[in-house]
Design an enzyme around this catalytic site. Structure first.
Site: not given
Ligand code: PAF
Length: 282
Positions: A37, A147, A30
């Site tokens: 990330h 994750g 997002m």
């Protein structure tokens, strides 16, 4: 690195890469990229031939009182970071591309969606599984990366691709932490400096639980009580749930065995944070 805004453009490019025999790796995000990330993007870059990062703040997974409007957005910064991590294509649609007028089809994983995060955030996982399913259809990756911090989300997505025969491998990458143990999260940006100091207690509680299990504790209630006691002492921290569950199914356990996951969700000030640790039970 190319930035693609439209679903049909992304789908056409992905199909062309596939026809040319390339493997695609998808990192759904997002935005508000952080080192967590980046570890996913780097893994995709190492393990597949074309790395696609999606940047889309998905309105469907936010409740009416949640932080959709103020969720951090910084496209320029995200583009620079993704490029540095080895991203080849950015897919950054807007909400009208993903959910055009008349949209009314949703993907729901029953059971697993209702507990823990699902119990605290009604409709959240329906939004997650719907958008991830759409991204998988559009990008058609061989591998998609998630994750471990969002552990329940990853289990749900694994279940969804299995149940719906989606030909993609779901790879779960370890949680990346700040030096003091706080799990990287885009929402950490909301914390004041005092809250940021208090927030480390979440990881300390998880480590205390792990140490207890490693020392031979097999009663999940006692493990949870020990965590609760530690968290009670932290000002500004309000626990939403604490759990020790089977790592494969998230079912509650009477006696700890095999591999378990210890989970916490808490508000630090007004910011909601989650974290977890996997613990092997010998
Ligand atoms: O984990 C996230 O950031 C989101 O839930 C995801 C998987 C990108 C879907 O919007």
């Amino acid at each position: 690195m190319q930035v693609i805004r439209q679903v049909h453009h992304m789908a056409r490019l992905a199909q062309a890469f596939k026809r040319a025999g390339k493997t695609l790796g998808l990192v759904p995000t997002m935005g508000a990229l952080h080192d967590g990330h980046m570890s996913l993007i780097r893994a995709a870059h190492r393990q597949t031939q074309v790395t696609v990062v999606s940047l889309f703040v998905n309105p469907l997974q936010f409740g009416p009182k949640e932080d959709y409007a103020r969720y951090p957005r910084d496209l320029r910064r995200d583009l620079n970071l993704a490029k540095a991590g080895g991203c080849d294509l950015i897919f950054a649609p807007d909400a009208s591309q993903m959910y055009p007028g008349g949209f009314c089809t949703f993907v729901e994983v029953e059971g697993l969606s209702d507990r823990l995060e699902g119990a605290s955030r009604a409709g959240h996982f329906r939004g997650v599984t719907t958008v991830v399913m759409k991204l998988l259809h559009v990008v058609q990756p061989s591998v998609a990366y998630f994750g471990q911090k969002d552990y329940q989300q990853a289990l749900l997505i694994r279940r969804m691709v299995k149940d719906l025969n989606v030909p993609v491998a779901i790879r779960l990458m370890p949680t990346v932490r700040e030096p003091d143990g706080l799990a990287m999260s885009s929402r950490n940006a909301y914390l004041t400096s005092e809250e940021r100091r208090h927030a480390t207690v979440l990881y300390r509680a998880l480590c205390a639980a792990k140490a207890r299990i490693r020392a031979g504790e097999r009663n999940p209630r006692r493990v949870v009580e020990a965590m609760r006691e530690l968290l009670r002492r932290a000002r500004a921290v309000r626990v939403e749930y604490l759990a020790v569950a089977d790592a494969a199914t998230l079912e509650p356990l009477k006696t700890l065995r095999r591999e378990v996951v210890v989970l916490v969700a808490a508000r630090v000030g007004s910011t909601r944070l989650i974290d977890n640790l996997l613990v092997g039970v010998s």
